[in-house]
Scaffold this motif. Sequence first.
Motif, PDB file in Angstrom:
ATOM      1  N   ALA A  72      -1.056  10.333  -2.433  1.00 21.11           N
ATOM      2  CA  ALA A  72       0.242  10.188  -3.107  1.00 21.11           C
ATOM      3  C   ALA A  72       0.937  11.538  -3.240  1.00 21.11           C
ATOM      4  CB  ALA A  72       0.049   9.560  -4.478  1.00 21.11           C
ATOM      5  N   PHE A  79       0.840  -1.208   0.000  1.00 17.35           N
ATOM      6  CA  PHE A  79       0.000   0.000   0.000  1.00 17.35           C
ATOM      7  C   PHE A  79       0.876   1.260   0.000  1.00 17.35           C
ATOM      8  CE2 PHE A  79      -2.277   3.299   2.408  1.00 17.35           C
ATOM      9  CZ  PHE A  79      -3.422   3.417   1.632  1.00 17.35           C
ATOM     10  N   ILE A  80       1.892   1.267   0.882  1.00 21.43           N
ATOM     11  CA  ILE A  80       2.766   2.435   0.973  1.00 21.43           C
ATOM     12  C   ILE A  80       3.579   2.595  -0.318  1.00 21.43           C
ATOM     13  CG2 ILE A  80       4.686   3.464   2.255  1.00 21.43           C
ATOM     14  CD1 ILE A  80       3.603   2.020   4.749  1.00 21.43           C
ATOM     15  N   PHE A 126       2.183  12.636   0.189  1.00 20.04           N
ATOM     16  CA  PHE A 126       3.351  11.810   0.498  1.00 20.04           C
ATOM     17  C   PHE A 126       4.575  12.373  -0.231  1.00 20.04           C
ATOM     18  CE2 PHE A 126       4.812   7.044   0.483  1.00 20.04           C
ATOM     19  CZ  PHE A 126       5.768   7.343   1.417  1.00 20.04           C
ATOM     20  N   THR A 127       4.402  12.692  -1.512  1.00 24.60           N
ATOM     21  CA  THR A 127       5.504  13.256  -2.301  1.00 24.60           C
ATOM     22  C   THR A 127       5.968  14.578  -1.707  1.00 24.60           C
ATOM     23  OG1 THR A 127       4.452  12.294  -4.246  1.00 24.60           O
ATOM     24  CG2 THR A 127       6.201  13.878  -4.647  1.00 24.60           C
ATOM     25  N   MET A 154      10.717  10.022  -5.091  1.00 22.94           N
ATOM     26  CA  MET A 154       9.657   9.058  -4.770  1.00 22.94           C
ATOM     27  C   MET A 154       9.902   7.725  -5.455  1.00 22.94           C
ATOM     28  SD  MET A 154       7.871  10.450  -2.580  1.00 22.94           S
ATOM     29  CE  MET A 154       6.300   9.654  -2.334  1.00 22.94           C
ATOM     30  N   ARG A 165       2.825   6.113  -7.088  1.00 22.98           N
ATOM     31  CA  ARG A 165       1.873   7.039  -7.698  1.00 22.98           C
ATOM     32  C   ARG A 165       2.359   8.473  -7.547  1.00 22.98           C
ATOM     33  NH1 ARG A 165      -3.133   7.338  -5.239  1.00 22.98           N
ATOM     34  NH2 ARG A 165      -3.873   8.714  -6.852  1.00 22.98           N
ATOM     35  N   GLY A 166       2.971   8.767  -6.393  1.00 24.90           N
ATOM     36  CA  GLY A 166       3.555  10.092  -6.179  1.00 24.90           C
ATOM     37  C   GLY A 166       4.623  10.385  -7.217  1.00 24.90           C
ATOM     38  N   SER A 170       8.594  12.746  -9.630  1.00 22.83           N
ATOM     39  CA  SER A 170       9.581  12.963  -8.586  1.00 22.83           C
ATOM     40  C   SER A 170      10.511  11.757  -8.500  1.00 22.83           C
ATOM     41  CB  SER A 170       8.855  13.173  -7.252  1.00 22.83           C
ATOM     42  OG  SER A 170       9.685  12.829  -6.178  1.00 22.83           O
ATOM     43  N   ARG A 171      11.799  11.994  -8.799  1.00 25.09           N
ATOM     44  CA  ARG A 171      12.762  10.882  -8.751  1.00 25.09           C
ATOM     45  C   ARG A 171      12.951  10.381  -7.332  1.00 25.09           C
ATOM     46  NH1 ARG A 171      17.938  12.698 -10.577  1.00 25.09           N
ATOM     47  NH2 ARG A 171      18.810  10.619 -10.452  1.00 25.09           N
ATOM     48  N   ARG A 205       2.747  10.866 -10.661  1.00 22.90           N
ATOM     49  CA  ARG A 205       1.947  12.087 -10.773  1.00 22.90           C
ATOM     50  C   ARG A 205       2.791  13.345 -10.741  1.00 22.90           C
ATOM     51  NH1 ARG A 205      -3.678  11.607  -8.832  1.00 22.90           N
ATOM     52  NH2 ARG A 205      -3.465  13.669  -8.000  1.00 22.90           N
ATOM     53  N   ASN A 206       3.902  13.294  -9.986  1.00 23.21           N
ATOM     54  CA  ASN A 206       4.707  14.502  -9.825  1.00 23.21           C
ATOM     55  C   ASN A 206       6.075  14.386 -10.480  1.00 23.21           C
ATOM     56  OD1 ASN A 206       2.852  15.945  -7.816  1.00 23.21           O
ATOM     57  ND2 ASN A 206       3.171  13.972  -6.842  1.00 23.21           N
ATOM     58  N   HIS A 250       1.517   4.030  -3.134  1.00 16.01           N
ATOM     59  CA  HIS A 250       1.314   5.473  -3.086  1.00 16.01           C
ATOM     60  C   HIS A 250       2.604   6.241  -3.380  1.00 16.01           C
ATOM     61  CE1 HIS A 250      -2.862   5.880  -2.247  1.00 16.01           C
ATOM     62  NE2 HIS A 250      -2.791   4.832  -1.451  1.00 16.01           N
ATOM     63  N   ALA A 251       3.728   5.681  -2.959  1.00 14.75           N
ATOM     64  CA  ALA A 251       5.009   6.316  -3.291  1.00 14.75           C
ATOM     65  C   ALA A 251       5.201   6.300  -4.805  1.00 14.75           C
ATOM     66  CB  ALA A 251       6.156   5.580  -2.599  1.00 14.75           C
ATOM     67  N   TRP A 274       8.014  13.920   1.423  1.00 17.82           N
ATOM     68  CA  TRP A 274       9.330  13.317   1.176  1.00 17.82           C
ATOM     69  C   TRP A 274      10.247  14.301   0.449  1.00 17.82           C
ATOM     70  CZ3 TRP A 274      11.408   9.445   3.528  1.00 17.82           C
ATOM     71  CH2 TRP A 274      12.538   8.832   2.996  1.00 17.82           C
ATOM     72  N   GLU A 275       9.670  15.075  -0.484  1.00 19.65           N
ATOM     73  CA  GLU A 275      10.474  16.056  -1.203  1.00 19.65           C
ATOM     74  C   GLU A 275      10.894  17.181  -0.268  1.00 19.65           C
ATOM     75  OE1 GLU A 275      10.810  16.905  -4.850  1.00 19.65           O
ATOM     76  OE2 GLU A 275      10.483  14.825  -5.365  1.00 19.65           O
ATOM     77  N   LEU A 326      12.380   6.012  -3.328  1.00 21.03           N
ATOM     78  CA  LEU A 326      11.740   5.622  -2.070  1.00 21.03           C
ATOM     79  C   LEU A 326      10.884   4.369  -2.283  1.00 21.03           C
ATOM     80  CD1 LEU A 326      11.042   6.273   0.924  1.00 21.03           C
ATOM     81  CD2 LEU A 326       9.084   7.553   0.063  1.00 21.03           C
TER      82      LEU A 326
END
Lengths: 114, 144
Positions: B134, A31-32, B137-138, A48, A38-39, A45-46, A42-43, A35-36, B141-142, A51
């Motif tokens: 999400a 689950f975690i 969370f980002t 994430m 998906r983060g 973000s390297r 969506r963003n 979401h990481a 963490w960012e 992670l």
Amino acid sequence: MWILQVGAAQSQADYLLLLSASLIAVGLAAFIVYHAFRGYKRNSSRRMLFLASGLSLIMIIPITLSIGVNTLGQVIPLQPRVYTFHLPIVIRVSEIVGLCCILFSLLIKPERQN
Amino acid sequence: MSTVVTVDSLVSLGRIRSSKPTIFTERIHVTEKTQAEEVLAVLDDEYSQAILKRTRGKAMSAKELSEACGISLSTIYRRADRLVNCGLLAERRVVGSDGTHYSMYETRLDELTLSLTEDGFEVGIIERQTGDLADRFTEMWEGL
């Protein structure tokens, strides 16, 4: 620490309890990680991405491996060395790589999108 | 995953503060200094109320809002801008599949209190947490 050893003496109840605990742990980790990931998607973000990879290597892969190997051990007899050496070393290496991923994720510069 | 409600910020002296600094400028726009009068004026508007009600716990685009409430698109944009400036509405810029950017809106307002003090009227706002798990969370963490 995630090793499920099913010896001859170990009862079926013990095995099932350990299996369900492992499945709960792997479910929460998934689950975690989901979401990481998906983060990351969506963003873009390297941080994430690393992670998510790190958490998978620390949690999901070791638990899945130990469940898999022990289930396999139920079907075909495996050498004791598989449980005492091969499985633990693979798990430790996976954990080390996973921790390095998380460390790397903390060290790289966050990408801010404006 | 958009039902988490927390007590985020309380407001003093007729000004609304957001307790959480936003990391991405594109995510949520917050104006730091907003007067109580503006909040009350914007809440007195039926279109603004409709937008807040529709986007409670559910992010919607201006087009979706326009269709759902039967309000013209330009009115939606004007009201949404005012609500965002007051900190009552969260705006998040997203990129569509064809590469175009558009905004998604979600209500930030959970509870509003109005009190009369020696300094005049004070508006207090308790915010709901907005945005996808999400993304939060980002952001966390960012921000490390």
